[in-house]
Design an enzyme around this catalytic site. Sequence first.
Site, PDB file in Angstrom:
ATOM      1  N   CYS A  94      -4.032 -92.225  54.134  1.00 30.92           N
ATOM      2  CA  CYS A  94      -3.513 -91.961  55.470  1.00 30.92           C
ATOM      3  C   CYS A  94      -4.458 -92.659  56.468  1.00 30.92           C
ATOM      4  CB  CYS A  94      -3.451 -90.455  55.742  1.00 30.92           C
ATOM      5  SG  CYS A  94      -5.056 -89.686  55.959  1.00 30.92           S
TER       6      CYS A  94
ATOM      7  N   CYS B 260      -0.912 -88.801  51.358  1.00 24.47           N
ATOM      8  CA  CYS B 260      -2.168 -89.553  51.307  1.00 24.47           C
ATOM      9  C   CYS B 260      -2.708 -89.528  49.883  1.00 24.47           C
ATOM     10  CB  CYS B 260      -3.193 -88.925  52.256  1.00 24.47           C
ATOM     11  SG  CYS B 260      -4.836 -89.667  52.132  1.00 24.47           S
TER      12      CYS B 260
ATOM     13  N   CYS C  87      -8.091 -91.235  56.535  1.00 21.92           N
ATOM     14  CA  CYS C  87      -8.874 -91.553  55.337  1.00 21.92           C
ATOM     15  C   CYS C  87      -9.180 -93.051  55.266  1.00 21.92           C
ATOM     16  CB  CYS C  87      -8.152 -91.085  54.082  1.00 21.92           C
ATOM     17  SG  CYS C  87      -8.077 -89.285  53.934  1.00 21.92           S
TER      18      CYS C  87
ATOM     19  N   HIS D  94      -7.719 -92.779  44.167  1.00 21.25           N
ATOM     20  CA  HIS D  94      -8.164 -91.432  44.522  1.00 21.25           C
ATOM     21  C   HIS D  94      -9.633 -91.226  44.133  1.00 21.25           C
ATOM     22  CE1 HIS D  94      -7.534 -87.035  45.158  1.00 21.25           C
ATOM     23  NE2 HIS D  94      -8.431 -86.919  44.194  1.00 21.25           N
ATOM     24  N   GLU D  95      -9.964 -91.562  42.897  1.00 24.74           N
ATOM     25  CA  GLU D  95     -11.348 -91.335  42.436  1.00 24.74           C
ATOM     26  C   GLU D  95     -12.325 -92.281  43.130  1.00 24.74           C
ATOM     27  OE1 GLU D  95     -12.046 -88.684  41.004  1.00 24.74           O
ATOM     28  OE2 GLU D  95     -10.044 -88.132  40.296  1.00 24.74           O
TER      29      GLU D  95
HETATM   30 ZN   LIG Z   1      -9.816 -85.409  43.869  1.00 24.22          ZN
HETATM   31 ZN   LIG Z   2      -5.820 -88.711  54.004  1.00 27.78          ZN
END
Ligand SMILES: [Zn+2]
Ligand SMILES: [Zn+2]
Length: 183
Positions: free
Chosen positions: A168, A149, A171, A133-134
């Site tokens: 997803c 996602c 992304c 995520h980061e």
């Molecule tokens: Zn975030």
């Molecule tokens: Zn996404």
Amino acid sequence: MKKRCFILIVRFSGISKEIALSLSEKLEDLFLIPVKLGDVLPLPVDTFDSVRGQYRAIGLLQKVCTLRSRSDMIVLGITEKDIYEERLNFVFGLASAAHRCALISTARLSNSFYDMDDDENLFFRRTVTEAVHEIGHTLGLDHCKDPHCVMHFSNSLADTDLKGYRFCAKCQLEVEAALSSCR
Ligand SMILES: [Zn+2]
Ligand SMILES: [Zn+2]
């Protein structure tokens, strides 16, 4: 000529080499770019807030960002300490897209933090999820509306567990475009 990005993982003292190694292998599989392990960083004592008993996330992130020495490099720091930002009780992590550096905390990723029995596999999956995520943010991605996602915003571990560490399709395309633009 286009060059591939690579990720440098740096761990603050307290994070084991084993978890950093496992994470680096997983990130290589997911991003298909090289991942290197850096040295252990001492915790900057001036980032500790003794009233809150937590570390200032931005202070630790700044330390991580100073290690970015090349434009094709993404730096990810990991700490086991609980971290916060102003106006928030805690954060799982944070990132700078401008400087392509990020920080995650594993403090709230273990079941034992919530008085439940520990589960190593689940702990590792959550660590990967927060790291991906980061790193997504360092590549310029914003939060995604798709709850499955990895770029979906996590307010709690339940959100983290639901979304998992995959992007997803939309992304994923953004990630690939960003990774191909490393110089
Ligand atoms: Zn975030
Ligand atoms: Zn996404």
